[in-house]
Design an enzyme around this catalytic site. Structure first.
Site, PDB file in Angstrom:
ATOM      1  N   ASN A   2      -6.971  -2.672  15.019  1.00  0.00           N
ATOM      2  CA  ASN A   2      -8.366  -2.819  14.501  1.00  0.00           C
ATOM      3  C   ASN A   2      -8.424  -4.161  13.593  1.00  0.00           C
ATOM      4  OD1 ASN A   2      -7.334  -1.967  12.129  1.00  0.00           O
ATOM      5  ND2 ASN A   2      -8.615  -0.066  12.229  1.00  0.00           N
TER       6      ASN A   2
ATOM      7  N   ASP B 176       0.986  -1.187   0.114  1.00  0.00           N
ATOM      8  CA  ASP B 176       0.054   0.089   0.128  1.00  0.00           C
ATOM      9  C   ASP B 176       0.956   1.139  -0.149  1.00  0.00           C
ATOM     10  OD1 ASP B 176       0.916  -0.348   2.768  1.00  0.00           O
ATOM     11  OD2 ASP B 176      -1.017  -0.719   3.594  1.00  0.00           O
TER      12      ASP B 176
ATOM     13  N   HIS C 254      -6.935  -4.699  10.856  1.00  0.00           N
ATOM     14  CA  HIS C 254      -6.570  -4.279   9.217  1.00  0.00           C
ATOM     15  C   HIS C 254      -5.386  -5.002   8.814  1.00  0.00           C
ATOM     16  CE1 HIS C 254      -4.657  -0.309  10.345  1.00  0.00           C
ATOM     17  NE2 HIS C 254      -3.519  -1.241   9.783  1.00  0.00           N
TER      18      HIS C 254
ATOM     19  N   GLU D 291      -9.686  -1.925   5.828  1.00  0.00           N
ATOM     20  CA  GLU D 291     -10.381  -1.665   6.992  1.00  0.00           C
ATOM     21  C   GLU D 291     -11.518  -2.319   7.378  1.00  0.00           C
ATOM     22  OE1 GLU D 291      -8.665   0.449   9.144  1.00  0.00           O
ATOM     23  OE2 GLU D 291      -7.754   1.876   8.166  1.00  0.00           O
TER      24      GLU D 291
HETATM   25  C1  F6R Z   1       1.604  -1.269   6.114  1.00  0.00           C
HETATM   26  C2  F6R Z   1       0.190  -1.820   6.263  1.00  0.00           C
HETATM   27  C3  F6R Z   1      -0.373  -1.863   7.446  1.00  0.00           C
HETATM   28  C4  F6R Z   1       0.197  -2.323   8.886  1.00  0.00           C
HETATM   29  C5  F6R Z   1      -0.357  -1.972  10.088  1.00  0.00           C
HETATM   30  C6  F6R Z   1       0.512  -2.589  11.228  1.00  0.00           C
HETATM   31  O1  F6R Z   1       2.184  -1.266   4.866  1.00  0.00           O
HETATM   32  O2  F6R Z   1      -0.348  -2.187   5.438  1.00  0.00           O
HETATM   33  O3  F6R Z   1      -1.525  -2.819   7.607  1.00  0.00           O
HETATM   34  O4  F6R Z   1       0.967  -3.665   8.648  1.00  0.00           O
HETATM   35  O5  F6R Z   1      -0.929  -0.827  10.280  1.00  0.00           O
HETATM   36  O6  F6R Z   1       1.312  -1.562  11.478  1.00  0.00           O
HETATM   37  P1  F6R Z   1       2.518  -1.663  12.671  1.00  0.00           P
HETATM   38  O7  F6R Z   1       3.449  -2.612  12.363  1.00  0.00           O
HETATM   39  O8  F6R Z   1       3.175  -0.190  12.445  1.00  0.00           O
HETATM   40  O9  F6R Z   1       1.797  -1.694  13.818  1.00  0.00           O
END
Ligand code: F6R
Length: 238
Positions: free
Chosen positions: A136, A67, A138, A143
């Site tokens: 959450n 992403d 995701h 989401e």
């Molecule tokens: C990042 C992504 C997000 C993260 C998620 C966890 O490319 O796709 O889904 O993997 O937000 O983020 P951290 O590792 O910062 O807790």
């Protein structure tokens, strides 16, 4: 789902890097799907060390990032383009042309998403998709409660994700409100999935994932329908 429980974040990072390194050694032309975020930082620094000290060879590897914020300039320090070049690509011998990140500068985000899917298909599909998980539940920027769109698409970030990511920006108001993200179908088409879950904030989504149920309220639970998923966690997460 194969579960690997590590004592701490360092052990998790080590295990994750070894997993990715094994994939590259077994198939030097591997196509990797990659995440950003805090969780994979240790894995990336270990992969850079493996490339430098043990000649782990990225020259045949192709990558597709999960992403990117939208809109965002590549040279913005908060862009995922900047993140990936800082933490991984500048430290390994990957070919520039083999690196793919959704273009947060595009004037036509829908066309960018369609083109991204095409490029993944043309590369032969993703061999190993590495994921983090949001508090959450995701994955990517898919989401909770969102209609589970199959392909790479434009999405609006939830207030929860904006708040969680605000730590990297001057304030929550500076976090872009949209993103370009792989879809559930893009992720599920990967031949193999590695998901990293670290920290006590991730206990709830980890529990949901480990329960084996599938609910769109916790997008990561869809991984329970994939036949080849490895989950690496650290002690604080469980
Ligand atoms: C990042 C992504 C997000 C993260 C998620 C966890 O490319 O796709 O889904 O993997 O937000 O983020 P951290 O590792 O910062 O807790």
């Amino acid at each position: 789902m194969n579960m690997i429980r590590c004592g701490d974040y360092e052990a998790l990072s080590h295990a994750a890097a070894e997993f990715v390194a094994r994939q590259i050694k077994e198939k030097p032309s591997s196509v990797l799907g990659l995440p950003t975020g805090a969780t994979p930082l240790g894995m990336y620094s270990r992969l850079v060390a493996l490339c430098r000290n043990e000649a782990l060879d990225f020259s045949g590897v192709t990558t597709f990032n999960l992403d990117e914020y939208y809109p965002i300039k590549r040279d913005d320090r908060q862009s995922y383009y900047y993140f990936m070049h800082t933490h991984l690509f500048s430290g390994v011998n990957i070919k520039k042309e083999n690196v793919h990140i959704p273009n947060g500068e595009t004037a036509d985000p829908e066309a960018e998403c369609a083109g991204y899917e095409r490029r993944i298909a043309q590369s032969g599909g993703i061999d190993l998709q590495v994921l983090g998980i949001g508090q959450n539940g995701h994955i990517g920027f898919i989401e909770p409660g969102e209609a589970l769109e199959s392909a790479t698409h434009v999405t609006a970030l939830t207030p929860n994700t904006i708040a969680a990511n605000a730590r990297f920006f001057e304030s929550a108001a500076c976090v872009p409100t949209k993103a370009l993200t792989m879809g559930i179908g893009t992720i599920m088409r990967a031949r193999k999935i590695l998901i990293l879950v670290s920290g006590k904030e991730k206990t709830a989504p980890l529990q949901a994932l480990a329960d084996g149920k599938i609910t769109p309220k916790i997008p990561a639970t869809i991984l329970n329908a994939h036949g080849d998923v490895t989950l690496i966690t650290d002690q604080p997460a469980f």
